[in-house]
Motif scaffolding. Sequence first.
Motif, PDB file in Angstrom:
ATOM      1  N   LYS A  63       0.828  -1.197   0.000  1.00 28.00           N
ATOM      2  CA  LYS A  63       0.000   0.000   0.000  1.00 28.00           C
ATOM      3  C   LYS A  63       0.863   1.248   0.000  1.00 28.00           C
ATOM      4  CE  LYS A  63      -4.207  -1.781   0.362  1.00 28.00           C
ATOM      5  NZ  LYS A  63      -5.287  -1.518  -0.604  1.00 28.00           N
ATOM      6  N   ILE A  64       0.615   2.128  -0.959  1.00 27.02           N
ATOM      7  CA  ILE A  64       1.235   3.438  -0.888  1.00 27.02           C
ATOM      8  C   ILE A  64       0.349   4.333  -0.029  1.00 27.02           C
ATOM      9  CG2 ILE A  64       2.347   3.214  -3.131  1.00 27.02           C
ATOM     10  CD1 ILE A  64       0.152   5.138  -4.191  1.00 27.02           C
ATOM     11  N   ARG A  65       0.915   5.432   0.432  1.00 26.57           N
ATOM     12  CA  ARG A  65       0.141   6.385   1.229  1.00 26.57           C
ATOM     13  C   ARG A  65       0.259   7.762   0.602  1.00 26.57           C
ATOM     14  NH1 ARG A  65       0.608  10.006   5.496  1.00 26.57           N
ATOM     15  NH2 ARG A  65       2.833   9.651   5.866  1.00 26.57           N
ATOM     16  N   LEU A  66      -0.861   8.458   0.530  1.00 24.69           N
ATOM     17  CA  LEU A  66      -0.907   9.824   0.026  1.00 24.69           C
ATOM     18  C   LEU A  66      -1.140  10.780   1.188  1.00 24.69           C
ATOM     19  CD1 LEU A  66      -3.241   9.300  -3.070  1.00 24.69           C
ATOM     20  CD2 LEU A  66      -0.766   9.619  -3.117  1.00 24.69           C
ATOM     21  N   PRO A  67      -0.658  12.022   1.080  1.00 27.40           N
ATOM     22  CA  PRO A  67      -1.032  13.012   2.096  1.00 27.40           C
ATOM     23  C   PRO A  67      -2.520  13.320   1.978  1.00 27.40           C
ATOM     24  CG  PRO A  67       0.110  14.074   0.276  1.00 27.40           C
ATOM     25  CD  PRO A  67       0.199  12.596   0.023  1.00 27.40           C
ATOM     26  N   ASP A  68      -3.124  13.747   3.074  1.00 28.27           N
ATOM     27  CA  ASP A  68      -4.556  14.049   3.041  1.00 28.27           C
ATOM     28  C   ASP A  68      -4.897  15.147   2.040  1.00 28.27           C
ATOM     29  OD1 ASP A  68      -5.112  12.134   4.882  1.00 28.27           O
ATOM     30  OD2 ASP A  68      -5.359  13.489   6.583  1.00 28.27           O
ATOM     31  N   LEU A  69      -3.943  16.012   1.743  1.00 26.43           N
ATOM     32  CA  LEU A  69      -4.190  17.066   0.752  1.00 26.43           C
ATOM     33  C   LEU A  69      -4.563  16.485  -0.608  1.00 26.43           C
ATOM     34  CD1 LEU A  69      -1.457  19.816   1.302  1.00 26.43           C
ATOM     35  CD2 LEU A  69      -3.923  20.161   1.202  1.00 26.43           C
ATOM     36  N   ILE A  70      -3.958  15.356  -0.956  1.00 24.81           N
ATOM     37  CA  ILE A  70      -4.223  14.728  -2.250  1.00 24.81           C
ATOM     38  C   ILE A  70      -5.335  13.715  -2.038  1.00 24.81           C
ATOM     39  CG2 ILE A  70      -3.222  13.400  -4.143  1.00 24.81           C
ATOM     40  CD1 ILE A  70      -0.544  14.657  -3.468  1.00 24.81           C
ATOM     41  N   SER A  71      -6.557  14.192  -2.200  1.00 24.80           N
ATOM     42  CA  SER A  71      -7.726  13.377  -1.866  1.00 24.80           C
ATOM     43  C   SER A  71      -8.938  13.896  -2.627  1.00 24.80           C
ATOM     44  CB  SER A  71      -7.977  13.416  -0.352  1.00 24.80           C
ATOM     45  OG  SER A  71      -8.156  14.749   0.095  1.00 24.80           O
ATOM     46  N   ASP A  72     -10.061  13.235  -2.440  1.00 27.43           N
ATOM     47  CA  ASP A  72     -11.295  13.616  -3.121  1.00 27.43           C
ATOM     48  C   ASP A  72     -11.595  15.102  -2.930  1.00 27.43           C
ATOM     49  OD1 ASP A  72     -11.526  10.968  -3.760  1.00 27.43           O
ATOM     50  OD2 ASP A  72     -13.159  10.538  -2.357  1.00 27.43           O
ATOM     51  N   LYS A  73     -12.073  15.742  -3.997  1.00 21.97           N
ATOM     52  CA  LYS A  73     -12.513  17.140  -4.021  1.00 21.97           C
ATOM     53  C   LYS A  73     -11.363  18.150  -3.977  1.00 21.97           C
ATOM     54  CE  LYS A  73     -17.026  16.171  -1.956  1.00 21.97           C
ATOM     55  NZ  LYS A  73     -17.986  16.509  -0.884  1.00 21.97           N
ATOM     56  N   MET A  74     -10.134  17.691  -4.138  1.00 21.66           N
ATOM     57  CA  MET A  74      -9.031  18.654  -4.094  1.00 21.66           C
ATOM     58  C   MET A  74      -9.079  19.576  -5.307  1.00 21.66           C
ATOM     59  SD  MET A  74      -5.626  16.474  -5.105  1.00 21.66           S
ATOM     60  CE  MET A  74      -5.509  15.483  -6.593  1.00 21.66           C
ATOM     61  N   VAL A  75      -8.492  20.759  -5.126  1.00 22.40           N
ATOM     62  CA  VAL A  75      -8.298  21.708  -6.220  1.00 22.40           C
ATOM     63  C   VAL A  75      -6.802  21.803  -6.474  1.00 22.40           C
ATOM     64  CG1 VAL A  75      -8.653  24.055  -7.052  1.00 22.40           C
ATOM     65  CG2 VAL A  75     -10.345  23.003  -5.539  1.00 22.40           C
ATOM     66  N   LEU A  76      -6.405  21.617  -7.725  1.00 21.11           N
ATOM     67  CA  LEU A  76      -5.006  21.739  -8.118  1.00 21.11           C
ATOM     68  C   LEU A  76      -4.808  23.048  -8.873  1.00 21.11           C
ATOM     69  CD1 LEU A  76      -4.343  18.080  -9.339  1.00 21.11           C
ATOM     70  CD2 LEU A  76      -3.625  19.114  -7.173  1.00 21.11           C
ATOM     71  N   GLN A  77      -3.634  23.652  -8.687  1.00 22.01           N
ATOM     72  CA  GLN A  77      -3.354  24.940  -9.304  1.00 22.01           C
ATOM     73  C   GLN A  77      -3.208  24.799 -10.817  1.00 22.01           C
ATOM     74  OE1 GLN A  77      -3.368  28.091  -8.114  1.00 22.01           O
ATOM     75  NE2 GLN A  77      -3.030  28.674 -10.252  1.00 22.01           N
ATOM     76  N   ARG A  78      -3.903  25.640 -11.542  1.00 23.20           N
ATOM     77  CA  ARG A  78      -3.850  25.603 -13.003  1.00 23.20           C
ATOM     78  C   ARG A  78      -2.548  26.214 -13.522  1.00 23.20           C
ATOM     79  NH1 ARG A  78      -7.382  30.737 -15.261  1.00 23.20           N
ATOM     80  NH2 ARG A  78      -7.213  32.068 -13.418  1.00 23.20           N
ATOM     81  N   ASN A  79      -2.197  25.827 -14.744  1.00 23.23           N
ATOM     82  CA  ASN A  79      -1.131  26.462 -15.532  1.00 23.23           C
ATOM     83  C   ASN A  79       0.233  26.433 -14.859  1.00 23.23           C
ATOM     84  OD1 ASN A  79      -3.234  27.095 -17.306  1.00 23.23           O
ATOM     85  ND2 ASN A  79      -3.525  29.139 -16.415  1.00 23.23           N
ATOM     86  N   ILE A  80       0.527  25.379 -14.103  1.00 23.18           N
ATOM     87  CA  ILE A  80       1.829  25.253 -13.460  1.00 23.18           C
ATOM     88  C   ILE A  80       2.135  23.768 -13.292  1.00 23.18           C
ATOM     89  CG2 ILE A  80       0.937  25.255 -11.085  1.00 23.18           C
ATOM     90  CD1 ILE A  80       3.361  26.965 -10.299  1.00 23.18           C
ATOM     91  N   THR A  81       3.416  23.407 -13.335  1.00 18.95           N
ATOM     92  CA  THR A  81       3.800  22.015 -13.103  1.00 18.95           C
ATOM     93  C   THR A  81       3.386  21.595 -11.698  1.00 18.95           C
ATOM     94  OG1 THR A  81       5.677  22.215 -14.611  1.00 18.95           O
ATOM     95  CG2 THR A  81       5.730  20.401 -13.034  1.00 18.95           C
ATOM     96  N   LEU A  82       2.771  20.428 -11.589  1.00 15.96           N
ATOM     97  CA  LEU A  82       2.187  19.970 -10.331  1.00 15.96           C
ATOM     98  C   LEU A  82       2.958  18.781  -9.774  1.00 15.96           C
ATOM     99  CD1 LEU A  82      -1.559  20.082 -11.423  1.00 15.96           C
ATOM    100  CD2 LEU A  82      -0.401  21.721  -9.926  1.00 15.96           C
ATOM    101  N   ASP A  83       3.083  18.730  -8.462  1.00 16.33           N
ATOM    102  CA  ASP A  83       3.678  17.582  -7.779  1.00 16.33           C
ATOM    103  C   ASP A  83       2.578  16.737  -7.152  1.00 16.33           C
ATOM    104  OD1 ASP A  83       6.236  18.335  -8.398  1.00 16.33           O
ATOM    105  OD2 ASP A  83       6.639  19.299  -6.478  1.00 16.33           O
ATOM    106  N   ILE A  84       2.621  15.441  -7.422  1.00 15.91           N
ATOM    107  CA  ILE A  84       1.804  14.465  -6.709  1.00 15.91           C
ATOM    108  C   ILE A  84       2.796  13.590  -5.956  1.00 15.91           C
ATOM    109  CG2 ILE A  84       0.100  12.621  -6.901  1.00 15.91           C
ATOM    110  CD1 ILE A  84      -0.919  15.365  -7.794  1.00 15.91           C
ATOM    111  N   TRP A  85       2.639  13.483  -4.644  1.00 14.23           N
ATOM    112  CA  TRP A  85       3.668  12.813  -3.850  1.00 14.23           C
ATOM    113  C   TRP A  85       3.042  11.916  -2.784  1.00 14.23           C
ATOM    114  CZ3 TRP A  85       1.824  17.574  -2.733  1.00 14.23           C
ATOM    115  CH2 TRP A  85       1.562  17.887  -1.400  1.00 14.23           C
ATOM    116  N   GLY A  86       3.900  11.087  -2.212  1.00 19.83           N
ATOM    117  CA  GLY A  86       3.437  10.206  -1.152  1.00 19.83           C
ATOM    118  C   GLY A  86       4.560   9.336  -0.642  1.00 19.83           C
ATOM    119  N   TRP A  87       4.191   8.212  -0.034  1.00 22.67           N
ATOM    120  CA  TRP A  87       5.157   7.328   0.607  1.00 22.67           C
ATOM    121  C   TRP A  87       4.809   5.878   0.283  1.00 22.67           C
ATOM    122  CZ3 TRP A  87       2.582  11.400   2.619  1.00 22.67           C
ATOM    123  CH2 TRP A  87       3.342  12.502   3.034  1.00 22.67           C
TER     124      TRP A  87
END
Length: 622
Positions: free
Chosen positions: A23-47
Amino acid sequence: MDKLFFQLTVFFCFFGGSSVFAKIRLPDLISDKMVLQRNITLDIWGWGDVGEKVTVRFQREHYYTEAGPDGKWTVQLPPQAAGGPYIMEVNEIVIRDILIGDVWLASGQSNMETPIARLTDRYPEINASNNHMIRHFKVPTQNTVESVQGDIPRGGKWHSAVASEVMNWTALAYFYAQEAYDHTKVPVGMLVSSLGGSAIESWISQEHLKEFPDLLVDQEAIDSLKIVGTDRGAGKWNTSDWNDTDWQTTTVPGLWRTQGLDSKGVVYYRRDFDIPPYMDGRHAKLLLGMLIDSDSVFVNGHFVGSTSYQYPPRKYDIPAGVLRAGKNNVTVRLMANNGNGGFVEDKPYKIIGDDMEVDLTGEWRYRVGLDLDEINGYKKRLSNFKAAGSGLYNGMIYPIRNYRMRGAIWYQGETNAGRPQYYQTYLESLIRNWRELYQAPELPFLIVQLPNYLEKSDEPQESGWAEIREAQLKATQEVPNTALAVAYDVGEWNDIHPLNKKDIAHRLFLGARRISYGEKLISSGPIYQDMKIEGDKIALSFTEIGGGLRSRDGALRHFAIAGEDQKFVWADAVIQGNTVIVSNADIKKPIAVRYGWSNNPEDANLENNAGLLASPFRTDDW
């Protein structure tokens, strides 16, 4: 049989040698209903487990990586246009209802985290809120001065602004998100990281507080305490086979000070002894006379008893099955906070069994497990620990550094009003600090100037609140890509948490429209620029006049003037063109002017033709 063999072969080919079940783990920020910033390179991270394969699927594209030696992994997504809702898959985890838009960090103290439920009487329309395109995430509290944290505490969750979820919002974030969405028509995410009563110093990293030694924590002392602050022998030095050949020797009985042991805390004593074959596995009695102060005793690694203070005689049963023929071991964990522990003389120290007695006096080996003097020395170096800075930065700002955002809004200063002299430096340091952390050198930073509070003063007064307002103004003048929302007309004299967060949000977003969205508009009220003494009057000039100066209502109020005695009195003030002329009939040689300089300058009324109030100011530096 062949069919079963085939099924097992397929199973192990697909699953046996892979990490599918890991099982990988994601931070709670990366979850259902999140808003990601437009027009910029995005990081998706976890453990995950070291070397674990990670696949992120988003917008019909696949992105691959694996967990590094520390278990961390990061995938970068290319800039995305505003839109949604979307679905993202990270290995077996499915994240739903994702929006792409503008993300704003909202931070500060209690006025930034005022719950929206408090405002429903003033704004009943909140109860019928139905905007699914704005979202809110409240970072759980984590205050840790010791070191930066890798993640925020669990429990955070994204909420939209529909009626069933809106009560999870904070008030200023709600109105700001509404302003932003109504103007841009793109989704808005509010990332709220705030804590009531917090000082600005706690939101700044140690690196950016170096010019304030009283706010720095002695990291070497912290690291050393982690080593010496716990019993080094716990669970180890009491085992029967522990190698104690490098321990020092001492004589039992005897007290620490008389034997040259200068220590307070915990000392382990070990002694080997022999048992004849006929006592193998037999019950026996252990007599340890009197010990100072408290002890825990082990025979061959088995706990046989403890006493919590000095005076009771130590008589411990050694249960059947513990002793063995030949070599055995007894370990005493002795704790004395007064610095003179040990084995009291003229008391029995021996093991008694059937027709057997083993003398335990003589040579023992010892080692200090916990030295309270050493601990107290490090604690003295950390005497400022509770007052040190950086705790909320470490726990609530640093862990969200990978979440991309459009800008930040800041509402704080009340806690610092009693010591305002360093606030401008703190605020400028905080802005630089966060811009470095989020790798956004021009990150828009919008500041709420402290509102009016406390009773109005009949006479001009010195004011910590006024000094904080001045520091907030000057910070925006020194640091580019910042804006100030003047708020001394929306506070409440008897409540440090004013309910009018809607007007504050509107004024903040005026600043955002100018510095973040590039619109050409007047977003600020008049800002003091210069003064000129003209006989018994002083003429004041301003920037940001927005087509001209005017009074909001009636004669100009809350101007004060001082002569050479540096005593301020209320003044008359009139607008002449783009200047304000200030005077008092009793002041023949004026040298300084102040405007709105008090805890509660609610009646100050100079504004520009855009209807935006002038920021309070002073021309002196007394």
